[in-house]
Structure formats: structure tokens, C-alpha cells
Design an enzyme around this catalytic site. Structure first.
Site, PDB file in Angstrom:
ATOM      1  CD  GLU A 215      -5.674   4.312 -27.022  1.00  0.00           C
ATOM      2  OE1 GLU A 215      -5.125   5.295 -26.495  1.00  0.00           O
ATOM      3  OE2 GLU A 215      -6.469   4.408 -27.980  1.00  0.00           O
ATOM      4  CE1 TYR A 221      -8.418   6.736 -13.348  1.00  0.00           C
ATOM      5  CE2 TYR A 221      -9.784   8.382 -14.423  1.00  0.00           C
ATOM      6  CZ  TYR A 221      -8.552   7.962 -13.968  1.00  0.00           C
ATOM      7  OH  TYR A 221      -7.457   8.747 -14.156  1.00  0.00           O
ATOM      8  CB  SER A 230      -8.514   6.955 -27.567  1.00  0.00           C
ATOM      9  OG  SER A 230      -8.128   8.111 -26.856  1.00  0.00           O
ATOM     10  CG  ASP A 247      -9.523   0.293 -18.475  1.00  0.00           C
ATOM     11  OD1 ASP A 247      -9.161   1.378 -18.962  1.00  0.00           O
ATOM     12  OD2 ASP A 247      -9.717   0.124 -17.264  1.00  0.00           O
ATOM     13  CG  ASP A 288      -3.708   7.023 -23.074  1.00  0.00           C
ATOM     14  OD1 ASP A 288      -3.049   7.555 -22.167  1.00  0.00           O
ATOM     15  OD2 ASP A 288      -4.805   7.475 -23.476  1.00  0.00           O
ATOM     16  CG  HIS A 291       0.397   6.991 -18.316  1.00  0.00           C
ATOM     17  ND1 HIS A 291       0.605   6.699 -19.645  1.00  0.00           N
ATOM     18  CD2 HIS A 291      -0.869   7.478 -18.233  1.00  0.00           C
ATOM     19  CE1 HIS A 291      -0.478   7.004 -20.338  1.00  0.00           C
ATOM     20  NE2 HIS A 291      -1.396   7.472 -19.499  1.00  0.00           N
ATOM     21  CD  GLU A 316      -1.410   8.518 -26.054  1.00  0.00           C
ATOM     22  OE1 GLU A 316      -2.068   8.779 -25.020  1.00  0.00           O
ATOM     23  OE2 GLU A 316      -1.922   8.476 -27.184  1.00  0.00           O
ATOM     24  CG  ASP A 317      -0.114  10.683 -20.957  1.00  0.00           C
ATOM     25  OD1 ASP A 317      -0.080  11.386 -21.982  1.00  0.00           O
ATOM     26  OD2 ASP A 317      -1.165  10.425 -20.355  1.00  0.00           O
TER      27      ASP A 317
END
Length: 442
Positions: A215, A221, A230, A247, A288, A291, A316-317
């Protein structure tokens, strides 16, 4: 939505996945992966994997998994129950005990005064926890309730009943509601969005497999201890899966058994490719992340080739495809630099064998391996597979016909029908017997 990339305004992107070769957590993941795969194999293979890792380490891994699957409520966790596990292997008994509380903890060795002792063969426990449904079976452990024969201690034993029952639920596959898991673990996939019903439909056939799930976007953040909802949801849903999260911020604090975090930038294809080569092949990718339309497109280009046939790639999104602040547009709906414009272009590639003339489109690797596409509100789920099933017969017209060509085609069809009718009549005549002499004449 999750922050995953650096500042797009000036083109800076931070990327720092370093030291992974010596990362002890990745070593742990490889050990767990070996145990998951061996849980489906012959007893000798599983025993060899356990011996390689060590019976004590394997017991710790399995008890940790049971504690994670127990889903103890605050009321049960507050009972301060001590449960001892006595796990037989190679003629020895490995003991480990678990203490409930705000966060369940397990430790090596026997407990001084356990509320209950659970006895089970270590091989059986491994198969029950990590084996597929057809091999896991249901192996009933022996439970000893310590003090149950003493009326004076009975009230201290009773609170252990529901705790042990919850712990042992992890031995059998449980029906899970993804919406409930999302809320429990702090994911936004139900509530802020309503993705879980679509995930349940597409992910359910994969639940019993030893998966690798990646993912993009962990959440929280800059807070190193925030996010990961998730990832925990996917770990709980895919009981035989390894879950990786990426991330731009350091989320090392969120690592746990079967969950690994990597710091890096999804806008950097070289980083994503190197990561995929290290952890892949990948069964499911879920974007995710930022975006930001260019990031979505770059991530797909880097990761989709590393998804296994039969795997899924999720974005997503997709509402940001219409928002100028994310590189989108509500006016340029077919612009391939927006996320939705790019996906619409992929649909043309999905039908690459139907382009006319055939030389009008040279199929890409994605065209040949995008086997299906499913679109929901703000969500796309793409199937990886072989997309070369062939087109319809060449005699079916690919272009409008002139009146003369239509007339010729009709005449040809009429002649073919007449020929078929004549052929059938001849066949029927040949199959009828000749008439013999009149036997009644005299």
C-alpha cells in the site's frame, strides 16, 4: 487521503530507503514467510523450517499472531489474565505465556500462576494459524483451568474463559467485515469513503493465499507513531499475507509482525522499481498515496509490471483527477495526464486486438497484461493477467460498407443458403432406401 510525496511545486522529492539489506525486520519477514509457506507442506518440511528458526522463536511468532487476532475488547483486556501455552515439538515442550492488558504482551517461559494452560502440538499450531483452509483443519487444544477445582478461586478463573476463547479464535478462519475492521483499526476506507464493500468482493477469493500486499500511503503525516490503520486492517484480513507500506515520512514505529514500512517517494519510479524487485512479486498494490495525478501515473508505470498474473492494482480517491490542485481537470476529461484520463486510455489498450487497422495501435506491455477493469465511485480496481484472447473472425466487417458491397454480401449470403439447402436435400435422398417389389401382389 495520505501524504506520500514531497513538494510538487518546486519538484523536490525526498527518498531515503536505505539500509534494507541489514534490516532485522526484513529478516523477520522472511522467517514468517517461510513458516507460512511451509504450513501448507509436508510435516517434514514444516518441522525443518521450525528447527531452522528455532522452536522458541516459532512459538513466539505464533502466539504473537494469536494475540493480534484475538481482538480483545477493553473489558476483556482489563481482566489481567495470564494464559500459558505449552507447545510440544521434537520431544520437548516450549512454554510461553501471554498477559492481557491495554496491549497484550507475551513472554518466554512458564507463568508463575496462569489462569489457564493451553496445550497443543507446535506443528498443529503452525498449520492452524498459517496453513490454508484445506490443511489448517481444526485441532482442538487441551485447556487446563488452574484453580477451577477450588471454589475459593473460582471467581478468579471465570474471567479467563472469554479471554482464552478469543485467543483460540485465531486457530480457525473467521468471517470478517471489512467495514468493521476499517473502523476498528482507524482506516478511512469506510466512513470518509465507502470502499470496503468493493474490496470485500474483489479480495475475498485471495484471502487464503500467501500474499504480498503493498500500500502506498500509510497516513498520519509527519507523526512517526500515527497512521497505519489500513496496514493493520489488511494484516487482519489476509491472515497469510505480508503487508508493506510506503510513505514519504518515517513510519518505522508502526512495524509489527507481518507489517513492514518503507520510507520513500511514490513519485520516484526508480525507488518503486527497486522496492518491487526486493519484495515482489506483488499480489495486490493499493495506491492511497498523494493522489497527485502525475504520481498516480508514475506509480502505476513502475509497479504494475511487478504484479503477478491474477493480482490486482487499486487506485483510490480518483476524485482528485478532477481537481486542479492535484494536476486534474473537470474540463479536460480525456487528458491522459490526469488519473482518470490515463485510466480511460488504458481501457482502449484493454481492447487492443480490436483496433482497425491492426497496425493502427502497437500494444504495450500493459495492453497485453491488463485483463480487466472495475470502476466504482472514486475507486478503480485493475486485473492483471493475459490479455491476448484474440478478436472476432475476419469476415465480420470492420468498416461501413457501400450499397454495392451490401448488395454483393446479400447475394453471397443468398447463394450460400441455396447451396446449403440443395446439399441437405441430396443427403436426405441418399439416406432413403429404394422401394422393393410389392409383396401383396398375387
Amino acid at each position: 487521503m495520505t501524504a506520500l510525496t514531497g513538494q510538487h511545486e518546486n519538484g523536490r522529492h525526498v527518498n531515503s530507503p536505505s539500509g534494507h539489506d541489514s534490516d532485522p525486520h526484513e529478516t523477520d519477514l522472511r522467517r514468517i514467510r517461510a513458516l507460512i509457506l511451509a504450513a501448507d507442506g509436508p510435516e517434514e518440511q514444516l518441522a525443518a523450517v521450525i528447527r531452522s528458526a528455532g522452536a522458541e522463536q516459532t512459538a513466539a511468532d505464533l502466539v504473537d499472531e494469536l494475540a493480534g487476532r484475538a481482538d480483545l475488547s477493553e473489558q476483556l483486556a482489563a481482566a489481567a489474565t495470564v494464559v500459558e501455552f505449552a507447545l510440544a515439538f521434537d520431544g520437548q515442550v516450549v512454554r510461553r505465556h501471554l498477559l492481557t492488558g491495554p496491549k497484550a504482551e507475551h513472554r518466554a517461559g512458564p507463568a508463575d500462576e496462569p489462569s489457564a494452560t493451553v496445550e497443543l502440538d507446535l506443528l498443529d499450531l503452525a498449520r492452524a494459524v498459517f496453513g490454508a483452509r484445506h490443511t489448517a483443519g481444526h485441532r482442538t487444544p487441551r485447556i487446563t483451568w488452574n484453580g477451577i477445582e477450588d471454589p475459593a478461586r473460582l471467581m478468579h478463573v471465570l474471567p479467563a474463559f472469554p479471554v482464552v476463547q478469543q485467543l483460540l479464535r485465531g486457530l480457525v478462519e473467521q468471517p470478517l467485515d471489512l467495514a468493521e475492521l476499517s473502523l476498528r483499526h482507524g482506516s478511512d476506507k469506510w466512513g470518509l469513503h465507502y470502499y470496503t464493500e468493493h474490496y470485500a468482493r474483489h479480495f475475498a477469493p485471495l484471502r487464503d493465499r500467501p500474499l504480498t500486499v503493498l500500500e502506498l500511503g500509510i497516513g498520519g503525516y509527519g507523526d512517526p507513531a500515527a497512521g497505519g490503520g489500513s496496514l493493520r486492517m489488511w494484516k487482519r484480513f489476509f491472515r497469510r499475507g505480508l503487508v508493506y507500506g510506503v510513505d514519504v515520512y518515517d513510519k518505522t514505529a508502526l512495524r509489527e509482525q507481518r507489517i513492514h514500512t518503507v520510507q520513500g517517494d511514490q513519485a520516484d519510479p526508480a525507488f518503486l522499481t527497486a522496492l518491487a524487485e526486493r519484495i515482489g512479486p506483488i499480489d495486490i498494490v493499493i495506491d492511497d498515496g498523494s493522489h497527485y495525478c502525475p504520481d498516480v501515473i508514475a506509480s502505476f508505470g513502475a509497479l504494475f509490471p511487478h504484479v503477478v498474473p491474477g493480482g490486482l492494482y487499486v487506485i483510490e480517491d480518483l476524485q482528485t483527477s478532477y481537481w486542479p490542485g492535484y494536476g486534474g481537470s473537470s474540463e479536460r476529461l480525456g487528458d491522459p495526464t490526469t488519473s482518470m484520463g490515463f485510466l480511460k486510455q488504458l481501457l482502449d489498450g484493454l481492447n487492443h486486438e480490436e483496433h482497425e487497422p491492426p497496425t493502427a495501435h502497437r500494444p504495450s506491455g500493459t495492453d497485453r497484461t491488463l485483463a480487466g477493469a472495475h470502476f466504482y465511485h472514486n475507486l478503480a480496481i485493475l486485473d492483471k493477467g493475459r490479455n491476448e484472447e484474440g478478436t472476432v473472425p475476419a469476415w465480420i466487417p470492420r468498416r461501413p460498407l457501400s450499397a454495392e458491397e451490401v448488395a454483393d454480401a446479400q447475394q453471397a449470403a443468398h447463394r450460400a443458403a441455396e447451396q446449403q439447402s440443395e446439399s441437405q436435400s441430396e443427403s436426405q435422398s441418399e439416406s432413403q432406401p429404394e422401394a422393393g417389389p410389392d409383396r401383396d401382389a398375387g
